[in-house]
Design an enzyme around this catalytic site. Structure first.
Site, PDB file in Angstrom:
ATOM      1  NE  ARG A 228      -2.554   0.994   3.501  1.00  0.00           N
ATOM      2  CZ  ARG A 228      -3.202   0.692   4.635  1.00  0.00           C
ATOM      3  NH1 ARG A 228      -4.411   0.171   4.604  1.00  0.00           N
ATOM      4  NH2 ARG A 228      -2.649   0.915   5.805  1.00  0.00           N
TER       5      ARG A 228
ATOM      6  CE  LYS B 145      -2.257   4.835   7.202  1.00  0.00           C
ATOM      7  NZ  LYS B 145      -3.482   5.285   7.836  1.00  0.00           N
TER       8      LYS B 145
ATOM      9  CD  GLU C  59     -11.980   5.103   5.275  1.00  0.00           C
ATOM     10  OE1 GLU C  59     -12.595   4.072   5.558  1.00  0.00           O
ATOM     11  OE2 GLU C  59     -10.939   5.118   4.596  1.00  0.00           O
TER      12      GLU C  59
HETATM   13  N1  PLP Z   1      -9.174   4.141   6.695  1.00  0.00           N
HETATM   14  C1  PLP Z   1      -8.376   5.165   6.996  1.00  0.00           C
HETATM   15  C2  PLP Z   1      -8.723   6.510   6.495  1.00  0.00           C
HETATM   16  C3  PLP Z   1      -7.227   4.937   7.779  1.00  0.00           C
HETATM   17  O1  PLP Z   1      -6.429   5.947   8.102  1.00  0.00           O
HETATM   18  C4  PLP Z   1      -6.941   3.642   8.222  1.00  0.00           C
HETATM   19  C5  PLP Z   1      -5.750   3.366   8.989  1.00  0.00           C
HETATM   20  O2  PLP Z   1      -4.766   2.926   8.496  1.00  0.00           O
HETATM   21  C6  PLP Z   1      -7.825   2.611   7.878  1.00  0.00           C
HETATM   22  C7  PLP Z   1      -8.929   2.900   7.114  1.00  0.00           C
HETATM   23  C8  PLP Z   1      -7.564   1.215   8.315  1.00  0.00           C
HETATM   24  O3  PLP Z   1      -6.557   0.613   7.556  1.00  0.00           O
HETATM   25  P1  PLP Z   1      -5.626  -0.491   8.153  1.00  0.00           P
HETATM   26  O4  PLP Z   1      -6.500  -1.567   8.684  1.00  0.00           O
HETATM   27  O5  PLP Z   1      -4.814  -0.961   7.001  1.00  0.00           O
HETATM   28  O6  PLP Z   1      -4.817   0.127   9.222  1.00  0.00           O
HETATM   29  C1  COI Z   2      -4.066   3.428  11.573  1.00  0.00           C
HETATM   30  O1  COI Z   2      -5.038   2.759  11.908  1.00  0.00           O
HETATM   31  O2  COI Z   2      -2.935   2.960  11.486  1.00  0.00           O
HETATM   32  C2  COI Z   2      -4.227   4.833  11.248  1.00  0.00           C
HETATM   33  O3  COI Z   2      -3.510   5.282  10.414  1.00  0.00           O
HETATM   34  C3  COI Z   2      -5.218   5.618  11.925  1.00  0.00           C
HETATM   35  C4  COI Z   2      -4.753   7.003  12.351  1.00  0.00           C
HETATM   36  C5  COI Z   2      -3.876   6.985  13.545  1.00  0.00           C
HETATM   37  C6  COI Z   2      -4.261   7.843  11.244  1.00  0.00           C
END
Ligand code: PLP
Ligand code: COI
Length: 342
Positions: free
Chosen positions: A82, A185, A221
């Site tokens: 990612r 991200k 989201e």
């Molecule tokens: N959506 C957003 C906007 C986020 O910042 C995050 C955090 O990383 C997620 C979803 C969840 O993604 P992940 O499970 O890969 O941490």
């Molecule tokens: C995460 O879940 O890792 C995030 O990025 C959430 C937030 C702290 C930006």
């Protein structure tokens, strides 16, 4: 901060100084060696593209100390992939997966003293970030980049911990544009979410749940996490090009399938909020956090799921993913890597 001075069970989701971070610079067409730093600061050119035009992306992943004393990192190759997509989405140089993983292993090993002990509920959050560092005044991509990985021990993302929280929803805010950067991200998405997030906090809610930015019909989201709902034996989560493809959500979908549940990734109409038995927010920081109520602050409609108890599916999903991360439940999908300390 020394590990022995930290009250692990009371840790918020915040920043604690670590002894070391690691850095790697892309220059003259290649990634250089990984460097270890004990400074919390970076020195940047005042015209760096990250400062002016937001050429910045980041990741978030965690390392866990298991009951067996071993340290496991969860699905780092997924974060590495990612990180590449995010870099490409804002015309930055992508870092190869293997280099990313090497940096993760290094930064975890260097900061062993602040990896939270098993049983405290805390973990070591690993935050990789990439910035464009060449001087730019015209709007164009940098030619030089820096990747930094820092770590900090963290507790639960939501103040409520693993208890139902309150979420609000409004059509007045968009986190991202319909064909914009929602699925990668990058820092800019989070800057664009701060006003909505502060609004939610002022009103006493944990986060803002967004509707899709195009039609405002579908759930999108959920703050900095994905949304999911449970209806009977079905786990439902938005299929949307404006949300970040969450690695936690992907894992929960697999766990739900392993539990014999149906899994649906599809557009979820706002109107369906009234039909769910359980709803939650999932992500690395949030794990899977139960939502007790969602309030539509535009018209006062309230959707209630129960503020007192965690739903059985959310509980099972949480226990299973945390069990795998801690090495207590068999990692049959090969999601964790054990870090070898010399
Ligand atoms: N959506 C957003 C906007 C986020 O910042 C995050 C955090 O990383 C997620 C979803 C969840 O993604 P992940 O499970 O890969 O941490
Ligand atoms: C995460 O879940 O890792 C995030 O990025 C959430 C937030 C702290 C930006």
């Amino acid at each position: 901060m020394k590990g022995k001075e930290i009250n692990w069970s009371e840790l918020p989701f915040g920043y604690v100084k670590a002894d070391y971070n690691v850095r790697c610079t892309y220059k003259d067409g290649e990634w250089g060696p990984i460097e270890v730093s004990d400074s919390e600061y970076v020195s940047l050119h005042i015209a760096s593209s990250c400062l002016h035009y937001g050429q910045e992306s980041f990741e978030g992943l965690k390392a866990f100390r298991g009951k067996d004393g071993k340290v496991r990192v969860f699905r780092m190759e997924e974060n590495a992939k990612r990180f590449i997509r995010s870099a490409e989405g804002i015309a930055m140089q992508p870092m190869p997966v293997e280099k990313f993983c090497e940096m993760v292993r290094m930064v975890v090993k260097l900061n062993e003293n602040i990896i939270p002990p098993y049983g405290t509920g805390a973990s070591l959050y690993i935050r990789p970030l990439e910035i464009g560092i060449s001087p730019k005044v015209g709007v164009s991509p940098s030619s030089e980049y820096m990747v930094i990985m820092l770590v900090t021990p963290v507790g639960p993302y939501f103040k409520t911990g693993f208890k139902p929280g309150r979420v609000c929803l409004s059509r007045e805010y968009d986190r991202v544009a319909p064909k914009g950067t929602g699925s990668i991200k990058i820092g800019g998405n989070y800057a664009a979410s701060l006003v909505a997030g502060e609004k939610a906090h002022q009103l006493g809610y944990g986060v803002m749940l967004y509707l899709d930015p195009k039609e405002k019909k579908y759930l999108d989201e959920c703050g900095a996490a994905n949304f999911y709902g449970v209806k009977g034996n079905t786990y439902v989560t938005p299929a949307s090009e404006t949300i970040l493809p969450s690695i936690t959500n992907k894992s929960l979908r697999q766990i739900a399938r392993d539990m014999g549940m149906n899994v649906e990734e599809r557009h979820i109409l706002y109107d369906e909020l009234k039909d769910f038995d359980e709803v939650g927010a999932c992500g690395t920081a949030a794990v899977c956090s139960p939502i007790g109520e969602i309030v539509d602050i535009d018209n006062g409609t309230k959707f209630e799921y129960g503020m007192d108890t965690v739903g059985p599916v959310t509980q099972k999903l949480y226990d299973t993913i945390r069990g795998i991360q801690n090495g207590e439940i068999e990692d049959k999908h090969g999601w964790t890597e054990i870090i070898e300390f010399d």
